[in-house]
Write a protein that holds these residues in place. Structure first.
Motif, mmCIF file in Angstrom:
data_model
loop_
_atom_site.group_PDB
_atom_site.id
_atom_site.type_symbol
_atom_site.label_atom_id
_atom_site.label_comp_id
_atom_site.label_asym_id
_atom_site.label_seq_id
_atom_site.Cartn_x
_atom_site.Cartn_y
_atom_site.Cartn_z
ATOM 1 N N VAL A 141 -47.288 13.007 108.222
ATOM 2 C CA VAL A 141 -47.683 11.589 108.322
ATOM 3 C C VAL A 141 -48.928 11.489 109.187
ATOM 4 O O VAL A 141 -48.930 11.903 110.351
ATOM 5 N N LEU A 142 -49.996 10.935 108.614
ATOM 6 C CA LEU A 142 -51.270 10.798 109.328
ATOM 7 C C LEU A 142 -51.505 9.383 109.836
ATOM 8 O O LEU A 142 -52.113 9.183 110.886
ATOM 9 N N GLU A 143 -51.016 8.377 109.078
ATOM 10 C CA GLU A 143 -51.290 6.982 109.457
ATOM 11 C C GLU A 143 -50.232 6.071 108.836
ATOM 12 O O GLU A 143 -49.849 6.260 107.676
ATOM 13 N N VAL A 144 -49.772 5.086 109.592
ATOM 14 C CA VAL A 144 -48.812 4.097 109.095
ATOM 15 C C VAL A 144 -49.281 2.713 109.526
ATOM 16 O O VAL A 144 -49.484 2.462 110.715
ATOM 17 N N LYS A 145 -49.475 1.807 108.547
ATOM 18 C CA LYS A 145 -49.827 0.414 108.822
ATOM 19 C C LYS A 145 -48.807 -0.463 108.106
ATOM 20 O O LYS A 145 -48.985 -0.815 106.933
ATOM 21 N N ALA A 146 -47.733 -0.798 108.810
ATOM 22 C CA ALA A 146 -46.649 -1.564 108.196
ATOM 23 C C ALA A 146 -47.110 -2.939 107.750
ATOM 24 O O ALA A 146 -46.709 -3.431 106.691
ATOM 25 N N ALA A 147 -47.973 -3.582 108.553
ATOM 26 C CA ALA A 147 -48.445 -4.937 108.218
ATOM 27 C C ALA A 147 -49.258 -4.926 106.928
ATOM 28 O O ALA A 147 -49.204 -5.869 106.131
ATOM 29 N N GLU A 148 -50.023 -3.840 106.714
ATOM 30 C CA GLU A 148 -50.850 -3.736 105.513
ATOM 31 C C GLU A 148 -50.155 -2.965 104.407
ATOM 32 O O GLU A 148 -50.734 -2.747 103.333
ATOM 33 N N GLN A 149 -48.930 -2.528 104.655
ATOM 34 C CA GLN A 149 -48.117 -1.793 103.689
ATOM 35 C C GLN A 149 -48.853 -0.542 103.205
ATOM 36 O O GLN A 149 -49.007 -0.294 102.004
ATOM 37 N N LYS A 150 -49.290 0.275 104.192
ATOM 38 C CA LYS A 150 -50.026 1.498 103.884
ATOM 39 C C LYS A 150 -49.451 2.682 104.659
ATOM 40 O O LYS A 150 -49.145 2.564 105.847
ATOM 41 N N VAL A 151 -49.324 3.808 103.956
ATOM 42 C CA VAL A 151 -48.914 5.060 104.575
ATOM 43 C C VAL A 151 -49.834 6.150 104.043
ATOM 44 O O VAL A 151 -49.981 6.311 102.826
ATOM 45 N N ARG A 152 -50.474 6.903 104.967
ATOM 46 C CA ARG A 152 -51.363 7.998 104.552
ATOM 47 C C ARG A 152 -50.797 9.314 105.068
ATOM 48 O O ARG A 152 -50.393 9.413 106.237
ATOM 49 N N VAL A 153 -50.746 10.303 104.189
ATOM 50 C CA VAL A 153 -50.183 11.610 104.538
ATOM 51 C C VAL A 153 -51.171 12.706 104.159
ATOM 52 O O VAL A 153 -52.138 12.483 103.433
ATOM 53 N N GLY A 154 -50.923 13.925 104.687
ATOM 54 C CA GLY A 154 -51.774 15.072 104.376
ATOM 55 C C GLY A 154 -50.941 16.317 104.142
ATOM 56 O O GLY A 154 -49.921 16.534 104.801
ATOM 57 N N LEU A 155 -51.378 17.156 103.199
ATOM 58 C CA LEU A 155 -50.689 18.395 102.901
ATOM 59 C C LEU A 155 -51.272 19.555 103.713
ATOM 60 O O LEU A 155 -50.538 20.393 104.246
ATOM 61 N N ARG A 156 -52.583 19.620 103.835
ATOM 62 C CA ARG A 156 -53.205 20.741 104.532
ATOM 63 C C ARG A 156 -52.859 20.742 106.025
ATOM 64 O O ARG A 156 -52.896 21.784 106.682
ATOM 65 N N GLN A 157 -52.507 19.553 106.553
ATOM 66 C CA GLN A 157 -52.166 19.464 107.972
ATOM 67 C C GLN A 157 -50.853 20.173 108.291
ATOM 68 O O GLN A 157 -50.523 20.390 109.452
ATOM 69 N N THR A 158 -50.062 20.522 107.240
ATOM 70 C CA THR A 158 -48.818 21.266 107.455
ATOM 71 C C THR A 158 -49.067 22.776 107.469
ATOM 72 O O THR A 158 -48.125 23.550 107.679
ATOM 73 N N GLN A 159 -50.288 23.190 107.219
ATOM 74 C CA GLN A 159 -50.644 24.607 107.128
ATOM 75 C C GLN A 159 -51.557 24.988 108.289
ATOM 76 O O GLN A 159 -52.234 24.134 108.864
#
Length: 576
Positions: free
Chosen positions: A435-453
């Protein structure tokens, strides 16, 4: 010539009288005037007229009289009015027209009737677009009768009015174009107006009309007949406190209902009534409802922008499409509900002045974005399934939550091109992301795959600018060299301008690929994960060391730099 010299001569006097009489007759005959001729001869095709003062007999085509309905005038001795168009045409004949004379005479009568505001007699002879054609009985002039002016009420069939002599009111006259517009409705209304005034004066605001009969519908309301003597309108908004789209949803032709008089217009002779005002206003019960509390509502109408619901009979509310779901965008209420469904909703607004109540269906459930933020804070890992993808990103459906997380192609890998890497994934693939970013008010969630490596750029953590490293040439092209530092998994580009000091040596074609060479780190930004490599910089560093170390004569002859001896000679002269 002698006869004219002696005016006392009886013959001269007779000639003088004849000449004067002829001039008098001719002076009264002018082109454009209507004159009267006497029929002195009739043939199969023509009617010959005698008009005193004309040098030849005017001739009328008998078909002209037939078209005018004046064939009975084609008899010797009958008088016919004609328009004198030409006293003499190219053939020397007199030109006259009976039809034009009739039209001019008829127009004059119409103008007179219009100026005096008097009705005229006419008959409807045919139908045209937008109305009918009326013929003036006295003159045969044709006039236009608009469809709205045929009667004071809609008529589906006017066959009983065709070719029947009746009165018409002249409502418009265009003297320039010669057009006339008439109305049958005004004649009918004028007879009824006095009686209607007496009827309308009987009503007062607040009166209750018992047993009015439903007479007809329109898009804006319903018409009722009161005792067969007056039609009243109940506007669409006055039918019910509930939302009504058309009167036929509530009323049936012939039904009887009580009405309440809410307006009386003595100028327009109109009476406005209401049905809903005879029942209690359900909005008065709005105090029984509270904000932010869940209630059962009934879906009564579905629209593109949402749904109209009832808290109770007559108390309507709007459920906007934006309040249907937390996660689904541009969702239609028509796909979620059907008329008659009872659903849970939360009251979000009560405006007593505007009599408006707003509700929300999505507020009856927890906001999944807030739940996600609590369960998976920034930096944590979560597993999801590829739900959809486009040319630059993937949307992951998070397990256990109705949420699509956004995964940009640049966050897929550290090593390859992001768009190329994106092509490797398909719908249904399982991915574990950070999980890279969560904006509940704007209903947005940004995630990354390479960040797990592991980040291969960490190889540069203990490196510094101008440090020498060994790289392997992966490939070459006209722009430069693609190289990979030994011990690192990332590829970098050495630009053509950074291959050598001498332009002649800065040719990528010198290398075939696979060679191991040394280069220097020209730029390094750990935070931005940016590193720039250069062979040219390494040559410049080594040259400087050589100049500083081997500054004596003949030094540098054995160094692999073609221009180093020249530089040493220059330095020696500077030292002297």
């Amino acid at each position: 010539m002698e006869i004219y010299k002696d005016l006392s001569n009886p013959a001269s006097k007779e000639f003088e009288q004849l000449l004067n009489s002829q001039f008098t007759k001719t002076a009264n005959l002018e082109e454009g005037k209507i004159i009267t001729g006497v029929v002195n001869k009739v043939t199969d095709n023509f009617v010959f007229l005698e008009v005193p003062g004309l040098k030849s007999e005017p001739i009328l085509d008998i078909n002209e009289l037939k078209s005018m309905g004046m064939l009975d005038k084609a008899k010797v001795g009958e008088k016919i009015s004609v328009l004198l168009e030409r006293l003499e045409d190219k053939k020397g004949e007199v030109l006259v027209s009976a039809s034009k004379a009739q039209k001019i005479q008829g127009w004059d009568k119409l103008v007179e009737a219009y100026e005096k505001n008097e009705p005229i007699m006419g008959k409807i002879t045919g139908r045209v677009k937008g109305g009918c054609i009326v013929e003036h009985i006295d003159t045969g002039s044709l006039m236009f009768l608009p469809g709205s002016q045929i009667s004071d009420k809609p008529l589906k069939d006017i066959s009983h009015l065709m070719n029947e002599p009746q009165k018409f009111a002249l409502i418009k006259l265009d003297k320039v174009r010669g057009n006339a517009c008439v109305s049958r409705r005004e004649i009918i209304s004028s007879f009824k107006k006095e009686d209607k005034i007496k009827i309308v004066e009987k009503f007062k605001v607040g009166d209750i009309i018992k047993g009015a009969e439903v007479k007809g519908y329109s898009s804006f309301g319903c018409f009722f007949s009161v005792n067969g003597e007056l039609d009243v309108l109940v506007h669409l908004q006055e039918i019910s406190y509930s939302r009504v789209n058309h009167p036929d949803e509530v009323f049936t032709i012939g039904e009887k209902h009580d009405l309440k008089v809410i307006s009386v217009d003595l100028e327009k002779l109109q009476v406005g009534c209401s049905v809903k005002q005879l029942t209690p206003d359900p909005f008065e019960n709005i105090s029984n409802y509270e904000l932010n509390k869940i209630y059962k509502v009934k879906v009564v109408k579905l629209m593109d922008f949402g749904a109209f619901c009832e808290l109770e009979k007559g108390l309507s509310t709007l459920l906007h499409s934006s309040e249907l779901s937390w996660t689904k965008k541009n969702i239609s209420a028509k796909k979620m509900f059907k008329v008659g469904d009872e659903i849970d909703c939360v009251i979000t607004e009560i405006d007593k002045e505007k009599r408006r109540v707003a509700i929300s269906h999505r507020l009856t459930t927890d906001n999944p974005f807030e739940t996600f933020e609590k369960t998976y804070p920034i930096g944590s890992e979560v597993e999801g399934e590829v739900a959809s993808k486009n040319e630059y990103s993937i949307f992951l459906k998070v397990d256990g939550l109705d949420i699509d997380a956004f995964l940009h192609c640049n966050d897929l890998t550290y090593l390859n091109n992001g768009e190329e890497e994106l092509a490797k994934y398909k719908i249904g693939d399982k991915l574990k992301v950070k999980v890279l970013e969560v904006k509940a008010a704007e209903q947005k969630v940004r995630v990354g795959l390479r960040q797990t490596q592991p980040d291969p750029f960490d190889w540069f953590n203990d490196k510094k600018v101008k440090q020498t490293i060994t790289v392997k040439i992966i490939s070459t092209d006209n722009k430069g060299l693609v190289v990979r530092p030994e011990g690192c998994e990332m590829d970098f580009i050495i630009k053509k301008s950074a291959i050598a000091i001498n332009a002649a040596d800065a040719r990528p074609a010198r290398f075939t690929g696979g060679e191991r060479i040394d280069c220097a780190i020209q730029e390094l930004d750990i935070d931005k994960r940016k590193a720039t490599l250069s062979i040219k910089l390494l040559e410049e560093i080594e040259r400087k060391v050589a100049l500083d170390t081997y500054g004596s004569e003949a030094s540098g002859k054995n160094l692999p730099f073609s221009s180093l001896s020249d530089d040493l000679e220059k330095k020696k002269k500077e030292d002297e």
